[in-house]
Write an enzyme that holds these catalytic residues in place. Sequence first.
Site, PDB file in Angstrom:
ATOM      1  NE  ARG A 144      -3.699   0.176   1.922  1.00 18.21           N
ATOM      2  CZ  ARG A 144      -4.583  -0.526   2.608  1.00 18.21           C
ATOM      3  NH1 ARG A 144      -4.617  -0.444   3.922  1.00 18.21           N
ATOM      4  NH2 ARG A 144      -5.437  -1.309   1.994  1.00 18.21           N
ATOM      5  CE1 TYR A 145       0.397   4.298   4.360  1.00 17.71           C
ATOM      6  CE2 TYR A 145       0.528   2.031   5.117  1.00 17.71           C
ATOM      7  CZ  TYR A 145      -0.049   3.280   5.173  1.00 17.71           C
ATOM      8  OH  TYR A 145      -1.093   3.509   6.042  1.00 17.71           O
ATOM      9  NE  ARG A 148       5.461   2.546   5.936  1.00 17.05           N
ATOM     10  CZ  ARG A 148       5.257   3.692   5.288  1.00 17.05           C
ATOM     11  NH1 ARG A 148       5.876   3.950   4.161  1.00 17.05           N
ATOM     12  NH2 ARG A 148       4.400   4.565   5.770  1.00 17.05           N
ATOM     13  CB  CYS A 157      -4.193 -15.004  17.238  1.00 13.70           C
ATOM     14  SG  CYS A 157      -4.055 -13.936  15.805  1.00 13.70           S
ATOM     15  CB  CYS A 161      -8.098  -9.115  19.694  1.00 11.63           C
ATOM     16  SG  CYS A 161      -6.387  -9.475  20.100  1.00 11.63           S
ATOM     17  CB  CYS A 164      -9.067  -9.221  15.238  1.00  9.91           C
ATOM     18  SG  CYS A 164      -7.783  -9.461  13.992  1.00  9.91           S
ATOM     19  NE  ARG A 166      -4.373  -7.764   8.585  1.00 10.98           N
ATOM     20  CZ  ARG A 166      -3.245  -7.391   9.176  1.00 10.98           C
ATOM     21  NH1 ARG A 166      -2.538  -8.256   9.879  1.00 10.98           N
ATOM     22  NH2 ARG A 166      -2.821  -6.162   9.064  1.00 10.98           N
ATOM     23  CG  ASP A 327      -9.407  -0.384  11.614  1.00  5.00           C
ATOM     24  OD1 ASP A 327      -9.272   0.850  11.466  1.00  5.00           O
ATOM     25  OD2 ASP A 327      -8.453  -1.187  11.552  1.00  5.00           O
ATOM     26  CG  ASP A 364      -5.437   1.886   8.687  1.00  4.63           C
ATOM     27  OD1 ASP A 364      -5.256   2.328   7.529  1.00  4.63           O
ATOM     28  OD2 ASP A 364      -4.681   1.041   9.210  1.00  4.63           O
ATOM     29  CE  LYS A 371      -0.622   1.689  10.269  1.00  3.41           C
ATOM     30  NZ  LYS A 371      -0.291   1.050   8.977  1.00  3.41           N
TER      31      LYS A 371
HETATM   32  C1  LIG Z   1       0.402   0.062   8.940  1.00  4.71           C
HETATM   33  C2  LIG Z   1       0.839  -0.499   7.694  1.00  4.71           C
HETATM   34  C3  LIG Z   1       2.179  -0.388   7.288  1.00  4.71           C
HETATM   35  C4  LIG Z   1       3.233   0.286   8.133  1.00  4.71           C
HETATM   36  O1  LIG Z   1       2.947   1.638   8.348  1.00  4.71           O
HETATM   37  P1  LIG Z   1       3.946   2.523   9.239  1.00  4.71           P
HETATM   38  O2  LIG Z   1       3.265   3.852   9.299  1.00  4.71           O
HETATM   39  O3  LIG Z   1       5.251   2.564   8.512  1.00  4.71           O
HETATM   40  O4  LIG Z   1       4.084   1.870  10.565  1.00  4.71           O
HETATM   41  C5  LIG Z   1       2.518  -0.922   6.071  1.00  4.71           C
HETATM   42  N1  LIG Z   1       1.611  -1.530   5.280  1.00  4.71           N
HETATM   43  C6  LIG Z   1       0.314  -1.624   5.638  1.00  4.71           C
HETATM   44  C7  LIG Z   1      -0.654  -2.273   4.705  1.00  4.71           C
HETATM   45  C8  LIG Z   1      -0.114  -1.124   6.865  1.00  4.71           C
HETATM   46  O5  LIG Z   1      -1.406  -1.242   7.225  1.00  4.71           O
HETATM   47  S1  SF4 Z   2      -5.476  -8.129  16.823  1.00  4.31           S
HETATM   48 FE1  SF4 Z   2      -6.072  -9.858  15.454  1.00  4.31          FE
HETATM   49  S2  SF4 Z   2      -4.155 -10.515  14.521  1.00  4.31           S
HETATM   50 FE2  SF4 Z   2      -3.603  -9.287  16.323  1.00  4.31          FE
HETATM   51  S3  SF4 Z   2      -3.379 -10.789  17.995  1.00  4.31           S
HETATM   52 FE3  SF4 Z   2      -5.472 -10.010  18.065  1.00  4.31          FE
HETATM   53  S4  SF4 Z   2      -6.662 -11.499  16.869  1.00  4.31           S
HETATM   54 FE4  SF4 Z   2      -4.520 -11.794  16.319  1.00  4.31          FE
END
Ligand SMILES: *Cc1c(COP(=O)(O)O)cnc(C)c1O
Ligand code: SF4
Length: 463
Positions: A144-145, A148, A157, A161, A164, A166, A327, A364, A371
Amino acid sequence: MSESSSSPATLVAIPSGTDFRDDDEPPSPTTPRSRRHPAWSDISDAEWNDWRWQAQHAVRHAKQLVELLSFSPDEIRAIQSLEAQYKLAIPPYYFSLIDPEDRLDPIRLQSVPSPLELLGAVGAEEEDPLDEDKDSPVPGLTHRYPDRALLVTTHVCTMYCRFCTRKRATMKRGGWDSVSRDDRRMVEYIAGHPEIHDVIISGGDPLTLPIEKLAFFVENLTAIPHLDVIRIGTRVPVTLPQRLDDDEVVELLAESGKIWIQTHFNHPREVTPEADRACKKLRMGGMPINNHAVLLKGVNDSLETQRDLCRALLRIKVRPYYLFHCDPVTGAGHFRTPVWKGIEIIEGLRGHISGLGVPTYVVDAPRGGGKIPLGPNYLLSASNDSVVLRNYEGMIIHYHPTGDAPGPASSVETQGVSALLEGQAEVLVPEGNPRLRRRALKAAKANGSNGNGHHSNGDGASH
Ligand SMILES: *Cc1c(COP(=O)(O)O)cnc(C)c1O
Ligand code: SF4
């Protein structure tokens, strides 16, 4: 709890005749540790401290929960029906941090299913609120960025959580199917994209991977020359700190030389002596540790809790990095606060506590917007050659950034911030400011002793 972690370390006498003690002795009874839920009071320390035992004995079924905590009949029906939809896992160590008397306990709210999850969408909740799957050139990888990428390496996990982001992949039964992955292609994609300098190994929790699989990612990624940083996103220091007693894992990560840990403490009560020891191991392996917290209603949505959390993290040398707005994920609507709550919290942190302890509050954004940092405004107004700023104390200051001498004051009739911009005043100070009271006291003392009548105007404008 955290108070015991600040007590001085116990000094162990070295028996004469040996230079070093064997370190395979059981922890001495004075090793600080968290309490246990009575259900596990008969478990030996050796088992309790063994991550495999903890993982194998995680609470995974509604019928176990019902024996360990009290629920209303409605709640029991709800958690039974949620069981079909979502996985449940709470290691005994983490479970024991719950106060069984408190139905609104912040550890319980994070880990134990709630009937509120069945409400469906409260607002605009979605399965994949961040559109991660749409920014995924290779299954499991989100790019995305610019520099990175993020890898989802497992759906497992140690503790699920309830909020979560995801959960479509992690907590949902069979959810993994919707987020497939291809380990080799993920690594190849990164090797083939020299613009990527930072990779996040996430999940799920990558520290639940079999060691060979973890080594596959860590070693192959470490070998990619354009990668400077490899982050491991893990809640293991919080939910299963015993995992890091396994030297094999710590050594694998330490050998890379590129690893940073990104962990996830949400409440000061999670900062236990056990978590402290786990973080120490990682630090000894040369890995900096940053924290992501999620702002959660009922868990940590107060200035007091956030201050306690940030200070507790500094005590164990974990740097608060991000505070995430929760989120809009399906079934987590009840955890969401207004965005104002996060701003209020940052207002009470920045300037008030050590700058090392102040996270960046981020939302986000939907549609993969990524972010976006939010916080209070410190820039109040501006003119061609100056700005009006305010500090954490509410002091309002006319600032000339280029250092040019301020022009003559304008004679227009005005007041307040405008008077600062027009050069008629340099600073506005709230009444009763404790810092300026200290200054005035100091000046009064100095006057008393040398009697020259020189006095500060107390407005803080002269440095
Ligand atoms: C949060 C995130 C990152 C890392 O973001 P930083 O601001 O560098 O910590 C990279 N890729 C994705 C998809 C993210 O959600
Ligand atoms: S936030 Fe989601 S991915 Fe992270 S530890 Fe909790 S359940 Fe696992």
